[in-house]
Design a protein around this motif. Structure first.
Motif, short mmCIF file in Angstrom:
data_model
loop_
_atom_site.label_atom_id
_atom_site.label_comp_id
_atom_site.label_asym_id
_atom_site.label_seq_id
_atom_site.Cartn_x
_atom_site.Cartn_y
_atom_site.Cartn_z
N LEU A 54 0.83 -1.21 0.00
CA LEU A 54 0.00 0.00 0.00
C LEU A 54 0.86 1.26 0.00
N GLN A 55 1.92 1.25 0.79
CA GLN A 55 2.83 2.41 0.81
C GLN A 55 3.49 2.59 -0.56
N ARG A 56 3.89 1.47 -1.18
CA ARG A 56 4.54 1.57 -2.50
C ARG A 56 3.57 2.11 -3.54
N LEU A 57 2.33 1.63 -3.52
CA LEU A 57 1.33 2.12 -4.48
C LEU A 57 1.00 3.58 -4.24
N THR A 58 0.97 3.99 -2.97
CA THR A 58 0.69 5.40 -2.67
C THR A 58 1.81 6.29 -3.21
N ALA A 59 3.05 5.84 -3.09
CA ALA A 59 4.17 6.62 -3.63
C ALA A 59 4.09 6.72 -5.16
N GLN A 60 3.69 5.60 -5.80
CA GLN A 60 3.55 5.64 -7.27
C GLN A 60 2.45 6.59 -7.69
N ILE A 61 1.37 6.61 -6.95
CA ILE A 61 0.27 7.53 -7.28
C ILE A 61 0.73 8.97 -7.16
N ALA A 62 1.51 9.27 -6.10
CA ALA A 62 2.00 10.63 -5.93
C ALA A 62 2.90 11.03 -7.10
N GLN A 63 3.79 10.10 -7.54
CA GLN A 63 4.67 10.39 -8.67
C GLN A 63 3.84 10.62 -9.95
N LEU A 64 2.85 9.73 -10.17
CA LEU A 64 2.04 9.87 -11.37
C LEU A 64 1.22 11.16 -11.34
N THR A 65 0.77 11.54 -10.14
CA THR A 65 0.01 12.80 -10.03
C THR A 65 0.88 13.99 -10.38
N ASP A 66 2.13 13.98 -9.88
CA ASP A 66 3.05 15.07 -10.22
C ASP A 66 3.33 15.11 -11.71
N LEU A 67 3.55 13.90 -12.30
CA LEU A 67 3.83 13.84 -13.73
C LEU A 67 2.63 14.31 -14.54
N LEU A 68 1.43 13.95 -14.11
CA LEU A 68 0.23 14.37 -14.80
C LEU A 68 0.06 15.89 -14.74
N ALA A 69 0.36 16.47 -13.58
CA ALA A 69 0.27 17.93 -13.45
C ALA A 69 1.28 18.61 -14.38
N LEU A 70 2.49 18.02 -14.48
CA LEU A 70 3.50 18.59 -15.37
C LEU A 70 3.06 18.50 -16.83
N GLU A 71 2.48 17.34 -17.21
CA GLU A 71 2.02 17.19 -18.58
C GLU A 71 0.90 18.17 -18.90
N ARG A 72 0.00 18.36 -17.93
CA ARG A 72 -1.09 19.32 -18.15
C ARG A 72 -0.56 20.74 -18.31
N SER A 73 0.47 21.07 -17.50
CA SER A 73 1.05 22.40 -17.63
C SER A 73 1.68 22.59 -19.01
N SER A 74 2.41 21.54 -19.48
CA SER A 74 3.03 21.62 -20.81
C SER A 74 1.96 21.74 -21.90
N ARG A 75 0.89 20.98 -21.73
CA ARG A 75 -0.18 21.05 -22.72
C ARG A 75 -0.80 22.45 -22.76
N SER A 76 -1.00 23.04 -21.58
CA SER A 76 -1.56 24.39 -21.52
C SER A 76 -0.66 25.39 -22.24
N ASN A 77 0.66 25.27 -22.01
CA ASN A 77 1.60 26.18 -22.67
C ASN A 77 1.56 26.00 -24.19
N LEU A 78 1.48 24.73 -24.62
CA LEU A 78 1.44 24.49 -26.06
C LEU A 78 0.14 25.03 -26.68
N GLU A 79 -0.97 24.88 -25.95
CA GLU A 79 -2.22 25.41 -26.47
C GLU A 79 -2.19 26.93 -26.58
#
Length: 340
Positions: A54-79
């Motif tokens: 559970l701790q390992r999965l929670t850490a992966q979710i946090a990493q994926l959430t950060d990556l998703l936020a970064l991708e959304r920011s890049s997408r916004s800049n490109l738009e």
């Protein structure tokens, strides 16, 4: 004498019916305790492993959430960039059309035609930039969709893990309740044996004034067993212990071996101190008397594992008065059948 012997034989025949039933109950208790210990061990191991996952999965979710936020920011800049490029493209096309109109109106002036050609080239470059930006936006959309699918899979795994953990906790709680119920049943069985044993002692000892029942204990005046200030059993005291030992031996045969019980022998004195070479204090005298009773019971065939000797000195009085009668009542030997 023949009548007394027949009565004693009938008393001995009173007990045989308890042996098989009690043995079965005690074996059942041991089995329940063993099953509970093994199940609790494996459930604890499983819960520990689930917590780590559970701790390992929670850490992966946090990493994926950060990556998703970064991708959304890049997408916004490109738009934003794409919108700016589209505005420039529209302005360039408008300028080109205007110049073409001027060129057509002027009869194909060379200067206007050259400017139109430059604008056309710039327009092609803008279109290529817009195409690249659109391709990047599409790639980002695909990456965001993949991240969302991965995030959904991880959340599903977390839900499954949490459900298994809840099921494990529920199983542990259920096992604990069943174990407590089994232990309570064993305590009730021991209480029943204790009642039978005390009833047997009442029949054996009769209504002697120097033997009393206080709660769940048989209380003997010390003078029944010992001379004042001594810890050596008197002959008449041994005779009384013989009666108790016979009843206890019969009881020991009937109580299942998995019920943890002992006969506790407690020695007590009055508040008047004793101080000599043999007994420096009342602690030593009360303990020595309890040990003397226990040792004699062992010599009569009672298992040492079922006996406990304890000395309380003068610190557990039955009567707090300072009279001879109170002192006599406080000098005592107590027998108690209890859990180990």
């Amino acid at each position: 004498m023949a009548l007394a012997r027949n009565r004693r034989d009938r008393n001995v025949d009173y007990w045989p019916g308890f042996v098989d039933a009690l043995s079965t109950l005690l074996l059942g208790i041991i089995f329940l305790l063993s099953i509970f210990a093994v199940v609790q061990f494996y459930l604890s191991q499983e819960v520990t492993g689930k917590d780590t996952a559970l701790q390992r999965l929670t850490a992966q979710i946090a990493q994926l959430t950060d990556l998703l936020a970064l991708e959304r920011s890049s997408r916004s800049n490109l738009e934003e960039l794409l919108g700016s490029m589209r505005s420039n493209l529209a302005a360039t096309e408008s300028e080109r059309d205007r110049l073409r109109g001027l060129a057509d109106g002027a009869g194909g002036a060379a200067a206007a035609q050259g400017r139109a050609n430059e604008l056309a080239a710039a327009l092609d470059l803008e279109k290529q930039s817009v195409a690249r930006a659109l391709a990047q936006v599409e790639l980002l959309n695909q990456q965001i969709a993949a991240l969302r699918r991965q995030l959904g899979a991880i959340e599903g795994a977390l839900e499954i893990s949490e459900k298994r953990e809840r099921d494990s906790q529920s199983k542990i709680a259920d096992l604990g309740q069943r174990l407590n119920l089994a232990l309570a049943q064993r305590v009730q069985e021991l209480q029943r044996f204790r009642s039978d044993f005390f009833g047997r002692l009442r029949q054996i000892l009769g209504s002697r004034p120097d033997v009393r029942i206080v709660g769940d204990r048989f209380v003997f005046q010390s003078e029944v067993f010992f001379d004042p200030g001594q810890a050596v059993l008197k002959p008449e005291g041994r005779a009384e212990i013989d009666k108790i030992a016979d009843a206890l031996i019969e009881l020991e045969k009937k109580i299942p071996p998995d019920i943890a019980w002992v006969m506790r022998v407690d020695g007590h004195t009055d508040i008047r101190p004793i101080a000599n070479v043999q007994f420096p204090s009342n602690w030593e005298l009360s303990s020595a008397r309890a040990i003397a009773v226990v040792q004699y019971m062992i010599s009569r065939g009672i298992s040492p594992q079922r006996l406990v000797a304890a000395g309380f000195g003068e610190f557990q009085p039955l009567d707090t008065d300072k009279t001879e009668e109170a002192f006599r009542r406080n000098r005592r030997i107590e027998l108690k059948l209890t859990e180990r």
